[in-house]
Write an enzyme that holds these catalytic residues in place. Structure first.
Site, short mmCIF file in Angstrom:
data_model
loop_
_atom_site.label_atom_id
_atom_site.label_comp_id
_atom_site.label_asym_id
_atom_site.label_seq_id
_atom_site.Cartn_x
_atom_site.Cartn_y
_atom_site.Cartn_z
N ARG A 186 28.49 52.22 50.51
CA ARG A 186 29.05 50.62 51.18
C ARG A 186 28.23 49.13 50.14
O ARG A 186 29.67 47.79 50.27
CB ARG A 186 29.47 50.15 52.49
CG ARG A 186 30.28 48.81 53.02
CD ARG A 186 30.67 49.11 54.54
NE ARG A 186 29.28 49.30 55.38
CZ ARG A 186 28.98 48.77 55.92
NH1 ARG A 186 29.10 47.25 55.43
NH2 ARG A 186 27.41 49.36 56.90
N LYS A 189 47.14 46.01 38.66
CA LYS A 189 48.46 45.19 37.88
C LYS A 189 47.74 46.11 36.61
O LYS A 189 47.77 47.28 36.40
CB LYS A 189 48.57 43.77 38.09
CG LYS A 189 48.96 43.67 39.49
CD LYS A 189 50.01 44.63 40.63
CE LYS A 189 50.53 43.54 41.60
NZ LYS A 189 49.53 43.67 42.70
N TYR A 227 52.11 33.62 44.15
CA TYR A 227 52.04 35.11 44.84
C TYR A 227 51.96 34.93 46.18
O TYR A 227 51.20 34.10 46.95
CB TYR A 227 50.82 35.94 44.16
CG TYR A 227 50.92 37.46 45.17
CD1 TYR A 227 52.07 38.06 44.84
CD2 TYR A 227 49.46 37.36 46.10
CE1 TYR A 227 51.59 39.29 46.13
CE2 TYR A 227 50.16 38.73 46.69
CZ TYR A 227 50.84 39.34 46.46
OH TYR A 227 51.04 40.79 47.17
N ASP A 259 43.10 33.07 38.81
CA ASP A 259 43.99 34.66 39.12
C ASP A 259 44.37 34.77 37.74
O ASP A 259 45.45 34.30 37.47
CB ASP A 259 45.14 34.42 40.12
CG ASP A 259 46.03 35.76 40.16
OD1 ASP A 259 45.68 36.62 39.61
OD2 ASP A 259 46.32 35.94 41.55
#
Length: 367
Positions: A46, A193, A97, A168
């Site tokens: 983690r 993506k 988005y 972004d």
């Protein structure tokens, strides 16, 4: 080996993050473990893992900074938002988005932040909104309206008044844009993506400059990932790295297809407007006849996949206002197209057939 900074991006996609010691595997191995033997570099997955390192190294080299991989693009976005103190001001695009806009608007509704929504194409409006802000959120081209912002000017304006910025870069990818070079403090990708490129991974990544000076965000973002458990699985990261190897050739082929299709769509009588930023593989069209006509187009294609998401090798399309959380600025008849790497003539035949069919179909505007 040639230093990574001297390599072309297309070469960096292929070689960075690979083992090079004699006898080592050509591809980094898939490391499936949650914990490590005490006394070494890694303790618990983690926090850090050798499963993350090759992908983070490769993305970092491509963007020109240090990368941190996250469980999803939205997990990465939430980590950036956590940089803003309670009640701090965030300047963000009024159309972007919808997941990010929902995140920001819900945070504003609860008083977690103060949100100033602006038109990113209006530099003066953005500059006016920046004083007193903590964060400028930039997306260019915008999703799904494809607006193009003047990134160098916006980022310089933010830096001039001490406002941290996040860009972004999912649509352009580091093949077409490297926002850190223009002064961005954080670059965000939905690696689901284009970076992974095969519609088989959910993943996010953030990149910060190597030398952050007094504006450093890396340690805070790393702490957030560790404390909030926003780490990905090793299989997802391994697949994303495999996909990244072909990023440059995919962007080149899909971008060439998109340019051809944009020109042809502009001449089709079923299309009211083509929204194409001039490069990359994303575009959108306003279909004459509104929502009904747009849905007919999406349903009538057989080669194009009618689905959400983008950036895969396959071409995808969808009407964005089908989602209630999509901003009202998005026209009802807007169809977003993610152009893939198929033969462009096959793509055009399939799309043109669907558009031709909608011209003769009854709609509220054409009884």
């Amino acid at each position: 080996m040639t230093p990574p900074e001297a390599l072309a991006p297309s070469t960096s996609c292929v070689v960075t993050g690979r083992p090079h010691a004699p006898g080592s595997p050509v591809n980094p191995p898939l490391v499936l473990t949650s914990t490590f033997v005490h006394g070494g570099e890694h303790t618990y997955a983690r926090e850090t893992s050798p499963a993350f390192t090759p992908f983070e190294e490769a993305v970092g080299v491509l963007e020109g900074g240090r990368a941190l991989v996250f469980a999803s693009g939205m997990a990465a976005a939430a980590a950036v938002l956590a940089l803003v103190p309670h009640g701090g001001v965030v300047v963000a695009p009024r159309s972007a988005y919808m997941g990010v806009l929902t995140l920001l608007r819900e945070a504003a509704e609860t008083g977690r932040i103060t949100l100033r929504e602006v038109d990113l194409t209006d530099v003066t409006a953005v500059e006016s909104a920046l004083p007193g802000a903590e964060l400028l959120w930039v997306e260019s081209p915008g999703n799904p309206l494809m607006e193009v912002a003047d990134l160098p000017r916006l980022l310089a304006a933010a830096r001039a008044v001490g406002v941290r910025s996040v860009v972004d870069n999912t649509f352009p990818t580091p093949i077409l844009a490297r926002p850190l070079e223009w002064g961005a403090d954080v670059v965000l990708h939905s690696a689901t993506k284009y970076l992974s490129g095969h519609s088989d991974v959910v993943l996010g990544v953030l990149v910060t400059p190597e030398d952050e000076g007094g504006r450093g965000a890396y340690d805070s973002l790393f702490h957030h990932r560790h404390l909030h458990g926003a780490v990905p699985g090793p299989m997802e990261v391994w697949l994303a790295l495999r996909g990244l190897r072909t990023l440059a050739v995919r962007v080149d082929r899909a971008g060439a297809n998109a340019a051809t299709l944009a020109a042809r769509l502009a001449e089709h009588p079923a299309i009211e407007r083509v929204r194409y930023p001039g490069s990359g593989a994303m575009l959108a069209v306003d279909v004459r006849g509104g929502a009904t006509a747009a849905e007919h187009v999406c349903a009538a294609t057989t080669l194009w996949t009618h689905s959400t998401s983008l950036g895969g090798v396959e071409s995808q399309l969808e009407r964005r206002r089908r989602y209630p959380s999509e901003p009202d600025l998005v026209p009802e008849g807007l169809v977003r197209l993610s152009v893939g790497i198929e033969d462009v003539e096959d793509l055009w035949r399939d799309l043109a057939r669907a558009l031709d069919a909608v011209l003769s179909a009854p709609t509220p505007d054409r009884p």
